[in-house]
Scaffold this active site. Structure first.
Site, PDB file in Angstrom:
ATOM      1  N   ARG A  36       0.871  -1.171   0.000  1.00 32.41           N
ATOM      2  CA  ARG A  36       0.000   0.000   0.000  1.00 32.41           C
ATOM      3  C   ARG A  36       0.912   1.227   0.000  1.00 32.41           C
ATOM      4  O   ARG A  36       1.935   1.247   0.669  1.00 32.41           O
ATOM      5  CB  ARG A  36      -0.896   0.002   1.229  1.00 32.41           C
ATOM      6  CG  ARG A  36      -1.831  -1.194   1.260  1.00 32.41           C
ATOM      7  CD  ARG A  36      -3.135  -0.838   1.937  1.00 32.41           C
ATOM      8  NE  ARG A  36      -4.018  -1.978   2.023  1.00 32.41           N
ATOM      9  CZ  ARG A  36      -4.891  -2.319   1.091  1.00 32.41           C
ATOM     10  NH1 ARG A  36      -4.976  -1.609  -0.014  1.00 32.41           N
ATOM     11  NH2 ARG A  36      -5.669  -3.358   1.244  1.00 32.41           N
ATOM     12  N   GLY A  68      -8.408   0.164  -5.316  1.00 30.20           N
ATOM     13  CA  GLY A  68      -7.447   1.228  -5.040  1.00 30.20           C
ATOM     14  C   GLY A  68      -6.395   1.356  -6.124  1.00 30.20           C
ATOM     15  O   GLY A  68      -6.085   2.459  -6.576  1.00 30.20           O
ATOM     16  N   SER A 112      -7.891  -9.418  -7.620  1.00 32.33           N
ATOM     17  CA  SER A 112      -8.676  -9.370  -6.388  1.00 32.33           C
ATOM     18  C   SER A 112      -9.250 -10.748  -6.127  1.00 32.33           C
ATOM     19  O   SER A 112      -9.899 -11.324  -7.008  1.00 32.33           O
ATOM     20  CB  SER A 112      -9.813  -8.354  -6.532  1.00 32.33           C
ATOM     21  OG  SER A 112     -10.749  -8.515  -5.497  1.00 32.33           O
ATOM     22  N   ASP A 114     -11.672 -11.391  -4.435  1.00 30.39           N
ATOM     23  CA  ASP A 114     -13.121 -11.278  -4.235  1.00 30.39           C
ATOM     24  C   ASP A 114     -13.932 -11.746  -5.442  1.00 30.39           C
ATOM     25  O   ASP A 114     -15.094 -12.106  -5.300  1.00 30.39           O
ATOM     26  CB  ASP A 114     -13.514  -9.834  -3.911  1.00 30.39           C
ATOM     27  CG  ASP A 114     -12.923  -9.369  -2.596  1.00 30.39           C
ATOM     28  OD1 ASP A 114     -12.550 -10.230  -1.780  1.00 30.39           O
ATOM     29  OD2 ASP A 114     -12.822  -8.151  -2.394  1.00 30.39           O
ATOM     30  N   GLY A 157     -12.438 -12.141   1.851  1.00 31.02           N
ATOM     31  CA  GLY A 157     -13.452 -11.640   0.940  1.00 31.02           C
ATOM     32  C   GLY A 157     -14.060 -10.312   1.326  1.00 31.02           C
ATOM     33  O   GLY A 157     -14.800  -9.727   0.545  1.00 31.02           O
ATOM     34  N   ARG A 158     -13.812  -9.845   2.531  1.00 27.91           N
ATOM     35  CA  ARG A 158     -14.315  -8.556   2.992  1.00 27.91           C
ATOM     36  C   ARG A 158     -15.802  -8.378   2.713  1.00 27.91           C
ATOM     37  O   ARG A 158     -16.624  -8.970   3.395  1.00 27.91           O
ATOM     38  CB  ARG A 158     -13.483  -7.418   2.398  1.00 27.91           C
ATOM     39  CG  ARG A 158     -13.651  -6.138   3.176  1.00 27.91           C
ATOM     40  CD  ARG A 158     -12.684  -5.064   2.826  1.00 27.91           C
ATOM     41  NE  ARG A 158     -12.467  -4.927   1.412  1.00 27.91           N
ATOM     42  CZ  ARG A 158     -11.885  -3.881   0.864  1.00 27.91           C
ATOM     43  NH1 ARG A 158     -11.484  -2.892   1.609  1.00 27.91           N
ATOM     44  NH2 ARG A 158     -11.703  -3.820  -0.434  1.00 27.91           N
TER      45      ARG A 158
END
Length: 197
Positions: A36, A68, A112, A114, A157-158
Protein backbone atom coordinates in the site's frame (compact mmCIF):
# COMPACT_ATOMS: atom_id res chain seq x y z
CA UNK A 1 6.32 -3.23 -4.76
CA UNK A 2 3.46 -1.71 -6.75
CA UNK A 3 3.14 2.07 -6.65
CA UNK A 4 5.65 2.15 -3.80
CA UNK A 5 8.24 0.96 -6.31
CA UNK A 6 7.25 3.68 -8.77
CA UNK A 7 7.50 6.41 -6.15
CA UNK A 8 10.75 5.19 -4.57
CA UNK A 9 12.43 4.26 -7.87
CA UNK A 10 16.03 3.07 -7.61
CA UNK A 11 16.39 -0.72 -7.50
CA UNK A 12 12.61 -1.12 -7.44
CA UNK A 13 12.52 -0.45 -11.18
CA UNK A 14 14.45 -3.00 -13.19
CA UNK A 15 14.10 -4.77 -16.49
CA UNK A 16 12.45 -8.18 -16.33
CA UNK A 17 13.94 -11.08 -18.23
CA UNK A 18 13.25 -14.82 -18.56
CA UNK A 19 15.03 -15.53 -15.28
CA UNK A 20 12.74 -13.03 -13.51
CA UNK A 21 9.72 -15.20 -14.27
CA UNK A 22 11.32 -18.63 -14.38
CA UNK A 23 9.78 -21.23 -12.07
CA UNK A 24 7.11 -18.95 -10.55
CA UNK A 25 3.93 -20.26 -12.19
CA UNK A 26 3.15 -22.58 -9.25
CA UNK A 27 3.59 -19.86 -6.62
CA UNK A 28 0.56 -18.30 -4.94
CA UNK A 29 0.38 -14.60 -4.28
CA UNK A 30 2.36 -11.92 -6.03
CA UNK A 31 6.04 -12.62 -6.51
CA UNK A 32 6.76 -9.08 -7.69
CA UNK A 33 5.72 -7.67 -4.35
CA UNK A 34 2.78 -5.61 -3.24
CA UNK A 35 2.53 -2.61 -0.96
CA UNK A 36 0.00 0.00 0.00
CA UNK A 37 1.43 3.38 -0.91
CA UNK A 38 0.17 6.51 0.82
CA UNK A 39 2.59 8.66 -1.14
CA UNK A 40 0.94 7.69 -4.45
CA UNK A 41 -2.39 9.04 -3.18
CA UNK A 42 -0.84 12.54 -3.24
CA UNK A 43 0.08 14.57 -6.29
CA UNK A 44 3.64 14.94 -4.95
CA UNK A 45 3.97 11.17 -4.82
CA UNK A 46 2.60 10.76 -8.33
CA UNK A 47 5.02 13.46 -9.50
CA UNK A 48 7.94 11.41 -8.12
CA UNK A 49 6.53 8.29 -9.81
CA UNK A 50 6.26 10.14 -13.13
CA UNK A 51 9.86 11.35 -12.76
CA UNK A 52 11.07 7.79 -12.16
CA UNK A 53 9.17 6.43 -15.14
CA UNK A 54 10.44 9.16 -17.45
CA UNK A 55 13.98 8.55 -16.20
CA UNK A 56 13.67 4.93 -17.35
CA UNK A 57 11.82 5.76 -20.57
CA UNK A 58 8.75 3.82 -19.45
CA UNK A 59 5.46 4.91 -21.01
CA UNK A 60 3.52 1.63 -20.66
CA UNK A 61 2.20 0.34 -17.35
CA UNK A 62 0.40 -2.87 -16.51
CA UNK A 63 -1.44 -2.35 -13.23
CA UNK A 64 -2.65 -5.49 -11.46
CA UNK A 65 -4.81 -4.79 -8.45
CA UNK A 66 -8.16 -4.03 -6.95
CA UNK A 67 -10.22 -0.89 -6.57
CA UNK A 68 -7.45 1.23 -5.04
CA UNK A 69 -4.82 0.24 -7.59
CA UNK A 70 -7.06 0.74 -10.59
CA UNK A 71 -8.45 4.04 -9.29
CA UNK A 72 -4.87 5.20 -8.75
CA UNK A 73 -3.99 4.18 -12.32
CA UNK A 74 -6.88 6.21 -13.70
CA UNK A 75 -5.88 9.29 -11.71
CA UNK A 76 -2.23 8.87 -12.78
CA UNK A 77 -3.29 8.60 -16.44
CA UNK A 78 -5.50 11.68 -16.26
CA UNK A 79 -2.75 13.74 -14.60
CA UNK A 80 0.12 12.52 -16.78
CA UNK A 81 0.35 15.55 -19.10
CA UNK A 82 0.19 17.94 -16.14
CA UNK A 83 2.83 15.97 -14.23
CA UNK A 84 5.21 16.12 -17.20
CA UNK A 85 4.55 19.83 -17.59
CA UNK A 86 5.33 20.38 -13.92
CA UNK A 87 8.56 18.38 -14.21
CA UNK A 88 9.53 20.48 -17.23
CA UNK A 89 8.66 23.76 -15.51
CA UNK A 90 10.79 22.73 -12.49
CA UNK A 91 13.71 21.95 -14.81
CA UNK A 92 13.74 18.26 -13.89
CA UNK A 93 13.23 17.15 -17.50
CA UNK A 94 13.84 18.76 -20.86
CA UNK A 95 11.15 19.72 -23.34
CA UNK A 96 12.41 16.93 -25.61
CA UNK A 97 12.02 14.30 -22.84
CA UNK A 98 8.55 15.59 -22.05
CA UNK A 99 7.60 15.32 -25.72
CA UNK A 100 9.03 11.79 -26.04
CA UNK A 101 7.06 10.62 -22.99
CA UNK A 102 3.88 12.60 -23.63
CA UNK A 103 1.61 9.56 -23.62
CA UNK A 104 1.15 7.05 -20.79
CA UNK A 105 -0.51 3.78 -21.80
CA UNK A 106 -2.05 1.73 -19.00
CA UNK A 107 -3.53 -1.74 -19.01
CA UNK A 108 -5.50 -2.58 -15.87
CA UNK A 109 -5.93 -6.18 -14.73
CA UNK A 110 -8.23 -6.95 -11.83
CA UNK A 111 -6.20 -8.69 -9.15
CA UNK A 112 -8.68 -9.37 -6.39
CA UNK A 113 -9.56 -12.60 -4.64
CA UNK A 114 -13.12 -11.28 -4.24
CA UNK A 115 -14.04 -12.09 -7.86
CA UNK A 116 -16.51 -9.21 -7.81
CA UNK A 117 -15.60 -7.35 -10.98
CA UNK A 118 -18.20 -7.20 -13.73
CA UNK A 119 -17.15 -8.57 -17.11
CA UNK A 120 -14.55 -11.06 -15.91
CA UNK A 121 -15.05 -14.80 -15.44
CA UNK A 122 -12.52 -14.97 -12.62
CA UNK A 123 -10.26 -12.26 -11.29
CA UNK A 124 -6.55 -12.86 -10.71
CA UNK A 125 -6.03 -14.44 -7.30
CA UNK A 126 -9.46 -16.04 -6.90
CA UNK A 127 -8.46 -19.47 -8.13
CA UNK A 128 -5.36 -19.76 -5.95
CA UNK A 129 -7.33 -18.47 -2.93
CA UNK A 130 -9.99 -21.15 -3.49
CA UNK A 131 -7.29 -23.82 -3.75
CA UNK A 132 -5.79 -22.71 -0.43
CA UNK A 133 -9.20 -22.67 1.25
CA UNK A 134 -10.00 -26.17 0.00
CA UNK A 135 -6.63 -27.49 1.23
CA UNK A 136 -7.41 -26.12 4.70
CA UNK A 137 -10.95 -27.51 4.64
CA UNK A 138 -9.67 -30.96 3.65
CA UNK A 139 -7.25 -30.92 6.59
CA UNK A 140 -9.87 -29.63 9.06
CA UNK A 141 -12.51 -32.12 7.89
CA UNK A 142 -10.33 -35.07 8.87
CA UNK A 143 -9.84 -33.61 12.35
CA UNK A 144 -13.54 -32.74 12.69
CA UNK A 145 -14.61 -36.29 11.80
CA UNK A 146 -11.98 -37.83 14.06
CA UNK A 147 -13.01 -35.75 17.09
CA UNK A 148 -16.69 -35.48 16.13
CA UNK A 149 -16.57 -31.73 16.38
CA UNK A 150 -17.90 -28.78 14.47
CA UNK A 151 -15.45 -26.27 13.05
CA UNK A 152 -16.03 -22.68 12.01
CA UNK A 153 -13.91 -21.45 9.13
CA UNK A 154 -13.66 -17.78 8.17
CA UNK A 155 -12.41 -17.06 4.67
CA UNK A 156 -11.22 -13.90 2.98
CA UNK A 157 -13.45 -11.64 0.94
CA UNK A 158 -14.31 -8.56 2.99
CA UNK A 159 -17.60 -7.36 1.43
CA UNK A 160 -17.90 -10.17 -1.12
CA UNK A 161 -19.06 -13.69 -0.24
CA UNK A 162 -17.87 -15.39 -3.43
CA UNK A 163 -15.05 -17.37 -1.79
CA UNK A 164 -17.26 -18.38 1.12
CA UNK A 165 -20.09 -19.45 -1.17
CA UNK A 166 -17.99 -21.48 -3.60
CA UNK A 167 -15.84 -23.12 -0.92
CA UNK A 168 -18.99 -23.86 1.09
CA UNK A 169 -20.55 -25.57 -1.92
CA UNK A 170 -17.34 -27.44 -2.77
CA UNK A 171 -16.86 -28.71 0.79
CA UNK A 172 -20.48 -29.49 1.62
CA UNK A 173 -20.57 -27.00 4.50
CA UNK A 174 -23.59 -27.26 6.77
CA UNK A 175 -23.99 -23.53 7.29
CA UNK A 176 -22.77 -20.45 5.48
CA UNK A 177 -22.70 -16.73 6.14
CA UNK A 178 -22.13 -14.29 3.28
CA UNK A 179 -22.44 -10.50 3.37
CA UNK A 180 -24.76 -10.38 0.36
CA UNK A 181 -27.39 -12.37 2.24
CA UNK A 182 -27.36 -11.55 5.98
CA UNK A 183 -29.00 -14.19 8.21
CA UNK A 184 -32.66 -13.75 9.07
CA UNK A 185 -33.96 -13.47 12.63
CA UNK A 186 -33.89 -16.79 14.45
CA UNK A 187 -30.99 -18.13 12.43
CA UNK A 188 -29.27 -19.40 15.58
CA UNK A 189 -32.00 -21.94 16.33
CA UNK A 190 -32.22 -23.05 12.75
CA UNK A 191 -28.45 -23.49 12.54
CA UNK A 192 -28.31 -25.49 15.78
CA UNK A 193 -31.12 -27.70 14.51
CA UNK A 194 -29.25 -28.28 11.25
CA UNK A 195 -26.00 -29.07 13.05
CA UNK A 196 -27.84 -31.35 15.45
CA UNK A 197 -29.04 -33.41 12.51
Amino acid sequence: QGYEGLVEGGDNIKQANWLSVSNIIQLGGTVIGSARCKAFTTRAGRLRAARNLVEHGITNLCVIGGDGSLTGADIFRSEWAGLLDELFQDGQISEEVARQNCRLNIVGLVGSIDNDFCGTDMTIGTDSALHRIMEVIDAITTTAQSHQRTFVLEVMGRHCGYLALVSGLASGADWLFIPESPPEDGWEDLMCERLGE
